[in-house]
Design a protein around this motif. Structure first.
Motif, PDB file in Angstrom:
ATOM      1  N   ASN A   7       0.876  -1.163   0.000  1.00  0.00           N
ATOM      2  CA  ASN A   7       0.000   0.000   0.000  1.00  0.00           C
ATOM      3  C   ASN A   7       0.915   1.215   0.000  1.00  0.00           C
ATOM      4  O   ASN A   7       1.616   1.473   0.975  1.00  0.00           O
ATOM      5  CB  ASN A   7      -0.893  -0.039   1.250  1.00  0.00           C
ATOM      6  CG  ASN A   7      -1.809   1.157   1.347  1.00  0.00           C
ATOM      7  OD1 ASN A   7      -1.563   2.196   0.732  1.00  0.00           O
ATOM      8  ND2 ASN A   7      -2.865   1.022   2.126  1.00  0.00           N
ATOM      9  N   CYS A  10       1.184   3.677   2.920  1.00  0.00           N
ATOM     10  CA  CYS A  10       1.326   3.106   4.257  1.00  0.00           C
ATOM     11  C   CYS A  10       2.781   3.138   4.718  1.00  0.00           C
ATOM     12  O   CYS A  10       3.677   2.628   4.041  1.00  0.00           O
ATOM     13  CB  CYS A  10       0.794   1.672   4.238  1.00  0.00           C
ATOM     14  SG  CYS A  10       1.145   0.767   5.737  1.00  0.00           S
ATOM     15  N   CYS A  13       4.327  -0.363   5.085  1.00  0.00           N
ATOM     16  CA  CYS A  13       4.665  -0.943   3.779  1.00  0.00           C
ATOM     17  C   CYS A  13       5.957  -0.324   3.244  1.00  0.00           C
ATOM     18  O   CYS A  13       6.790  -1.021   2.659  1.00  0.00           O
ATOM     19  CB  CYS A  13       3.525  -0.732   2.793  1.00  0.00           C
ATOM     20  SG  CYS A  13       2.130  -1.868   3.018  1.00  0.00           S
ATOM     21  N   HIS A  52      -0.032  -6.112   3.547  1.00  0.00           N
ATOM     22  CA  HIS A  52      -0.799  -5.047   4.179  1.00  0.00           C
ATOM     23  C   HIS A  52      -2.155  -5.573   4.624  1.00  0.00           C
ATOM     24  O   HIS A  52      -2.980  -5.962   3.798  1.00  0.00           O
ATOM     25  CB  HIS A  52      -0.976  -3.855   3.236  1.00  0.00           C
ATOM     26  CG  HIS A  52      -1.713  -2.732   3.896  1.00  0.00           C
ATOM     27  ND1 HIS A  52      -1.064  -1.703   4.547  1.00  0.00           N
ATOM     28  CD2 HIS A  52      -3.044  -2.525   4.069  1.00  0.00           C
ATOM     29  CE1 HIS A  52      -1.977  -0.906   5.081  1.00  0.00           C
ATOM     30  NE2 HIS A  52      -3.175  -1.375   4.806  1.00  0.00           N
ATOM     31  N   HIS A 103      -1.821  -0.420   9.509  1.00  0.00           N
ATOM     32  CA  HIS A 103      -1.209  -1.660   9.006  1.00  0.00           C
ATOM     33  C   HIS A 103      -1.017  -2.523  10.246  1.00  0.00           C
ATOM     34  O   HIS A 103      -0.316  -2.099  11.189  1.00  0.00           O
ATOM     35  CB  HIS A 103       0.123  -1.326   8.312  1.00  0.00           C
ATOM     36  CG  HIS A 103       0.871  -2.511   7.760  1.00  0.00           C
ATOM     37  ND1 HIS A 103       1.420  -2.525   6.480  1.00  0.00           N
ATOM     38  CD2 HIS A 103       1.208  -3.695   8.319  1.00  0.00           C
ATOM     39  CE1 HIS A 103       2.034  -3.682   6.275  1.00  0.00           C
ATOM     40  NE2 HIS A 103       1.932  -4.411   7.385  1.00  0.00           N
TER      41      HIS A 103
HETATM   42 ZN    ZN Z   1       0.910  -1.363   4.902  1.00  0.00          ZN
END
Ligand code: ZN
Ligand code: AMP
Length: 118
Positions: A7, A10, A13, A52, A103
């Motif tokens: 993502n 994020c 991530c 994610h 997350h």
């Molecule tokens: Zn993430």
């Protein structure tokens, strides 16, 4: 969509992909563990799934193996930091739960006497 491998918005991530640095503790094919940037105790690490997942609310039979792997490994991390005599595992869910990074992650906190929460 609540679950995908990456993502771009994020922060965790980005850490997984190496776009943002972290103080890494452990990594395998399913999980990444690193020190919290703003620790609330002498030991404060974050265990994140390498896919994610928004939060515990989105755990299902397809992605549970990532979560169970974190839970399986946590006692090893606690032992390696010398806190296996007592520590806390927390996952915050949603706004009222105080989740700031969307997350799924498990805080492992210890190294001092922790106050009661409940
Ligand atoms: Zn993430
Ligand atoms: P939560 O509030 O449960 O979503 O937890 C998010 C945690 O991530 C907080 O304890 C933050 O200090 C931590 N955090 C946020 N950004 C980073 C980062 N770039 N590296 C390490 N920890 C982070």
């Amino acid at each position: 969509m609540s679950e995908h491998t990456h993502n771009s918005d994020c922060v965790f991530c980005k850490i997984i992909n190496g776009e943002i640095p972290s103080r890494k503790v452990y990594e395998d094919d399913k999980i990444l563990v690193f020190h919290d940037i703003n620790p609330s105790a002498p030991v404060h690490i974050l265990c994140v799934t390498k896919i994610h997942i928004d939060s515990l609310n989105e755990v299902n039979s397809e992605n549970i193996s990532y979560v169970s792997h974190i839970l399986e490994k946590i006692p090893e991390f606690a032992k390696s930091f010398g806190i296996d005599g007592g520590y806390r595992v927390v996952t915050n869910i949603g706004e009222d739960g105080g989740q700031s990074v969307k997350h799924l992650h498990f805080h492992v906190i210890g190294g001092k006497k922790l106050g009661y929460i409940g």
